[in-house]
Scaffold this motif. Structure first.
Motif, short mmCIF file in Angstrom:
data_model
loop_
_atom_site.label_atom_id
_atom_site.label_comp_id
_atom_site.label_asym_id
_atom_site.label_seq_id
_atom_site.Cartn_x
_atom_site.Cartn_y
_atom_site.Cartn_z
N TRP A 378 42.31 -21.44 26.24
CA TRP A 378 43.00 -22.51 25.50
C TRP A 378 41.99 -23.56 25.04
CZ3 TRP A 378 46.68 -19.84 24.30
CH2 TRP A 378 47.57 -19.21 25.18
N GLU A 379 40.98 -23.82 25.85
CA GLU A 379 39.94 -24.77 25.44
C GLU A 379 39.16 -24.23 24.24
OE1 GLU A 379 37.51 -25.60 28.81
OE2 GLU A 379 39.16 -26.45 30.00
N GLU A 380 38.87 -22.93 24.27
CA GLU A 380 38.18 -22.33 23.12
C GLU A 380 39.06 -22.39 21.88
OE1 GLU A 380 36.55 -18.00 21.55
OE2 GLU A 380 36.82 -18.30 23.69
N ALA A 381 40.34 -22.12 22.05
CA ALA A 381 41.27 -22.18 20.92
C ALA A 381 41.29 -23.58 20.32
CB ALA A 381 42.68 -21.78 21.38
N THR A 382 41.30 -24.60 21.18
CA THR A 382 41.30 -25.98 20.69
C THR A 382 40.00 -26.31 19.98
OG1 THR A 382 42.71 -26.61 22.56
CG2 THR A 382 41.63 -28.38 21.38
N ALA A 383 38.89 -25.80 20.51
CA ALA A 383 37.59 -26.03 19.86
C ALA A 383 37.57 -25.40 18.47
CB ALA A 383 36.47 -25.46 20.72
N MET A 384 38.20 -24.24 18.32
CA MET A 384 38.24 -23.59 17.00
C MET A 384 39.10 -24.39 16.02
SD MET A 384 38.41 -19.51 17.89
CE MET A 384 38.33 -19.06 16.16
N LEU A 385 40.14 -25.02 16.53
CA LEU A 385 41.04 -25.77 15.65
C LEU A 385 40.32 -26.90 14.92
CD1 LEU A 385 44.27 -26.11 17.83
CD2 LEU A 385 44.00 -24.73 15.78
N GLN A 386 39.28 -27.46 15.55
CA GLN A 386 38.60 -28.60 14.92
C GLN A 386 37.92 -28.20 13.61
OE1 GLN A 386 35.09 -30.14 16.88
NE2 GLN A 386 34.61 -28.14 17.78
N HIS A 387 37.70 -26.90 13.40
CA HIS A 387 37.05 -26.43 12.17
C HIS A 387 38.06 -26.10 11.07
CE1 HIS A 387 33.58 -26.26 14.73
NE2 HIS A 387 34.03 -25.24 15.42
N CYS A 388 39.33 -26.04 11.41
CA CYS A 388 40.33 -25.57 10.44
C CYS A 388 40.42 -26.49 9.22
CB CYS A 388 41.70 -25.46 11.11
SG CYS A 388 41.86 -24.07 12.26
N SER A 389 40.46 -27.79 9.47
CA SER A 389 40.60 -28.72 8.34
C SER A 389 39.41 -28.62 7.40
CB SER A 389 40.74 -30.15 8.87
OG SER A 389 41.94 -30.30 9.60
N LEU A 390 38.21 -28.54 7.97
CA LEU A 390 37.01 -28.45 7.14
C LEU A 390 37.02 -27.17 6.31
CD1 LEU A 390 33.39 -29.37 8.05
CD2 LEU A 390 33.86 -27.11 7.13
N VAL A 391 37.35 -26.05 6.94
CA VAL A 391 37.35 -24.77 6.22
C VAL A 391 38.39 -24.78 5.09
CG1 VAL A 391 37.93 -22.32 6.44
CG2 VAL A 391 36.41 -23.39 8.11
N LEU A 392 39.58 -25.25 5.41
CA LEU A 392 40.62 -25.30 4.38
C LEU A 392 40.24 -26.23 3.25
CD1 LEU A 392 44.05 -25.33 6.26
CD2 LEU A 392 43.31 -23.70 4.53
N TYR A 393 39.78 -27.42 3.62
CA TYR A 393 39.43 -28.41 2.60
C TYR A 393 38.28 -27.91 1.73
CZ TYR A 393 37.99 -32.85 0.52
OH TYR A 393 37.65 -33.85 -0.37
N SER A 394 37.23 -27.40 2.36
CA SER A 394 36.08 -26.91 1.59
C SER A 394 36.47 -25.78 0.67
CB SER A 394 34.97 -26.45 2.55
OG SER A 394 34.53 -27.51 3.37
N PHE A 395 37.23 -24.82 1.21
CA PHE A 395 37.67 -23.67 0.42
C PHE A 395 38.44 -24.13 -0.81
CE2 PHE A 395 40.32 -20.02 -0.62
CZ PHE A 395 39.46 -18.95 -0.46
N GLU A 396 39.37 -25.05 -0.60
CA GLU A 396 40.21 -25.52 -1.72
C GLU A 396 39.41 -26.37 -2.70
OE1 GLU A 396 43.39 -27.38 0.36
OE2 GLU A 396 44.34 -25.48 0.91
N GLN A 397 38.42 -27.14 -2.17
CA GLN A 397 37.58 -27.93 -3.06
C GLN A 397 36.71 -27.05 -3.96
OE1 GLN A 397 39.13 -31.00 -3.08
NE2 GLN A 397 37.06 -31.72 -3.42
N PHE A 398 36.16 -25.98 -3.39
CA PHE A 398 35.37 -25.06 -4.19
C PHE A 398 36.23 -24.41 -5.26
CE2 PHE A 398 32.61 -24.81 -0.27
CZ PHE A 398 31.56 -25.52 -0.83
N ALA A 399 37.48 -24.11 -4.90
CA ALA A 399 38.39 -23.51 -5.87
C ALA A 399 38.65 -24.48 -7.02
CB ALA A 399 39.70 -23.11 -5.19
#
Length: 683
Positions: A378-399
């Motif tokens: 669960w700690e690893e899952a939470t650590a991965m969540l911190q990257h979700c916003s950046l990945v989504l935002y970057s992906f959509e910005q590049f688009a």
């Protein structure tokens, strides 16, 4: 049951004082004329209708002067009316008691925050919800018959639905529902004090109740506010609902949080949902109570998994949802194991696999070690969540950047309006369950299913389509990550070199497996790649592209790489390749290649699809020629093996084991496929 203190407008009261307080004093102190509620025209009309209906009933105006409205035949649409309080006004010498009409809970909260609300909960002090709904129904029928008398002399009867008290659906009191002026209205009597049993979250309610009783029975002070419809002001019976909502921005329970959550443990998850949705802090008492093992056990025993799943759905979607924040809060409060439950110890399922370096399910591994592995996951899952916003935002910005270019590059909005997009809801869930992707559940008959599939199906009771989608994404996410790692984004878009063709084949086959979930898998793979590199990124995504933080810049570059891969997929027309119809169907291949009926045709169908992925402009004739050449090579390989007198394993058709023998002058091949033996004659 231990004594509990209550927050009220006349100070803190203990359990004994709640039966002897001064109601008039509380009423005066609850009034908050400074709280402004602005009604829409539809709400103003609705509230005026409710008030007029109450006045007509109290003063015995038409249609209540002679009409017997509360008899058994007029008990609503449920057909089960047996209320002893139904009576004829003509039989009563004294006028009826004035009806206090209060709008309760969420509508008031949303109005004070200048947010819209699409349904209205109406609390009544002297009538049941069904009784008042009948009054409103007959008032509306009378009004409409007067306006449209020529067309409809009796008026159209508004429909009433009566929802009985239902413990499994958290319905503590009978509720009557109507749709008036396109607004959904729920009518219910004020909820009184209650007594809870040890193994249920549904209380036994007192027969009489005051607004303070009702306010104290609600989950949080911000949801305990009333709007007095007839007196046109807000009432704050806990004395802190408005300040908690507007000034302090904190979530507080009207009663002791530990007992509140033990009585109704679903409120723990509601606390998370409301705190995230309205950007409120959890008070320290709520945090401590939410992390209590006793409350966790109550959540497991008293609350159905369907209700748990419904609360989780509210955190993932809907108004002001912030899934990353909600899932992190669930983990921080030690609730992840309660929400995303593993199979219980004595069920028919056994969980196996490597979890955080622990051989989970091995009899040599202690329960404490398994608990530690779960917590680490669960700690690893939470650590991965911190990257979700950046990945989504970057992906959509590049688009957006690419779409705004006019230099001839791919423009997803203009050349492919149906391009596959990310499913945000599944993206967050798959990311959170990613650490469990290699775990399996095995039942008593040896049947296996992935642990994430079990959790989605049985622990949160999401639909089967979600079970299938999440299982598929997590099954292929490692392969997607491998392709992303090897992808340089420098392929020859003219399609003229082998590297491009290999990438096209591997990518196309993967997309055919993932189908419409491939973009979701691509972004989950990006998050996993960032996490594996030990990078850190902020949960805020607004300025990640301009950040000076080296980790965030590197993470953003991975997201950019994912977008370039996405762009190439569109350019090469691989998106939706799972919908491509084969140039030759099974029957055509059988006839063209002279194949015997059997599983071998499946191998050539698969080879055909590979050829089509590599040759997007190829014709049926060219494809048929390729398959015939392939069939010829297969036969030559088989004949060569026979001529040399050898037998062994050859794989001319995608890896099926073959052994070659000679019988009566004919070449015969025995083919092992899926555990079955097929004898084929080679002419």
């Amino acid at each position: 049951m231990t004594a509990r203190e209550a927050h009220t407008c006349i100070g803190k009261l203990d359990v004994d004082s709640l039966d002897s307080y001064n109601l008039e004093e509380a009423q005066q102190k609850a009034i908050r004329r400074d709280a402004i509620v602005t009604l829409t025209p539809e709400e103003s009309h609705l509230f005026q209708t409710l008030e007029n209906a109450a006045i007509a009933y109290e003063t015995k105006m038409v249609p209540f002067d002679k009409l017997r409205i509360l008899d058994d035949d007029d008990g609503g649409d449920d057909g089960n009316s047996n209320d002893d309080n139904y009576y004829n006004h003509q039989e009563s010498s004294s006028p009826p008691r004035p009806i206090e009409i209060r709008i309760a809970g969420g509508w008031v909260r949303d109005k004070l925050m200048n947010q819209s609300s699409h349904d209205v909960d109406i609390a009544l002090d002297s009538l049941s919800g069904r009784q008042f709904a009948l009054i409103v129904q007959h008032y509306l029928m009378h009004q409409r018959s007067g306006i449209h008398k020529e067309k409809n002399p009796h008026g159209k009867k508004p429909k009433i639905a009566v929802i009985a008290a239902n413990p499994s659906q958290s319905k503590h009191l009978e509720t009557a529902t109507m749709r008036i002026d396109n607004i959904d209205c729920d009518f219910v009597h004020l909820r009184g004090g209650e007594v809870y049993s040890q193994d249920s979250r549904i209380p036994t309610l007192k027969e009489t109740a005051t607004p303070l009783d009702d306010a104290l029975r609600r989950d949080f002070t911000v949801n305990s506010l009333f709007y007095n419809l007839r007196k046109k002001y807000v009432e704050d019976w806990t004395g802190r609902g408005i300040s908690d909502l507007i000034q302090d921005r904190v979530l507080v329970t009207p009663l002791d949080a530990r007992i509140t959550f033990h009585d109704d443990p679903l409120r723990v998850l509601r606390a998370v949902r409301f705190a995230v949705r309205y950007n409120l802090d959890l008070c320290p008492e709520i945090q401590l109570a939410a992390m209590s093992p006793t409350v966790h056990e109550s959540l497991h025993v008293k609350v159905s998994r369907e209700r748990v799943g419904k609360e989780l759905e509210g955190m993932l979607t809907g108004k002001n949802a912030r899934p990353c924040v909600a899932l992190k809060m669930i983990t921080d409060l030690k609730l992840a194991g309660c929400v995303f439950e593993f199979p219980p110890p004595h069920s028919c399922w056994v969980v196996r696999g490597d979890l955080q370096g622990v051989a989970y399910g091995d009899c040599a591994v202690s329960q404490e070690e398994q608990k530690y592995a779960r917590e680490k996951s669960w700690e690893e899952a939470t650590a991965m969540l911190q990257h979700c916003s950046l990945v989504l935002y970057s992906f959509e910005q590049f688009a957006c950047t690419k779409n705004n270019n006019n230099n001839g590059e791919w423009d997803g909005s203009s050349t492919n309006a149906t391009a596959t997009t990310v499913d945000h809801r599944l993206f967050y869930l798959c990311t959170f369950l990613h650490p469990l992707r290699n775990m399996v559940c095995v039942d008593s008959k040896g049947k296996e299913m992935s642990l994430p599939a079990y959790i989605v199906r049985d622990s949160i009771k999401f639909p089967n389509r979600d079970v299938a989608a999440i299982s598929t994404v997590l099954k292929y996410v490692d392969e997607m990550r491998s392709i992303l790692q090897s992808y340089g984004g420098q392929t020859n878009h003219q399609g003229g070199n082998d590297a491009t063709m290999i990438c096209r084949l591997k990518s196309g086959l993967l997309l055919r497996s993932l189908k419409e979930h491939w973009v979701t898998a691509l972004l989950v793979a990006s998050v996993a790649e960032i996490q594996s590199m030990g990078l850190t990124s902020s949960s805020s995504s607004s300025s990640c592209l301009e950040s000076d933080n080296k980790d965030e810049l590197q993470a953003s570059m991975i997201a950019e790489k994912a977008f370039r891969f996405y762009q190439d997929i569109q350019t090469h027309n691989l998106d939706h390749c799972w919908k491509i119809r084969p140039l030759l169907d099974g029957k055509a291949i059988l006839e063209s290649l002279g194949l015997p009926r059997g599983p071998m045709v499946g191998n050539y169908l698969e080879e055909q699809m590979k050829w089509m992925l590599l040759n997007p402009k190829g014709t049926r004739h060219e494809c048929e020629t390729h398959l015939r050449e392939m069939r010829k090579r297969d036969l030559e390989m088989a004949a060569s093996s026979v001529a040399s007198g050898s037998s062994g394993s050859v794989h001319p058709n995608g890896g099926n084991e073959k052994s070659i023998t000679e019988s009566d002058g004919k070449v015969e091949t025995t083919m092992q496929q899926h555990g079955k033996t097929k004898r084929l004659h080679l002419e």
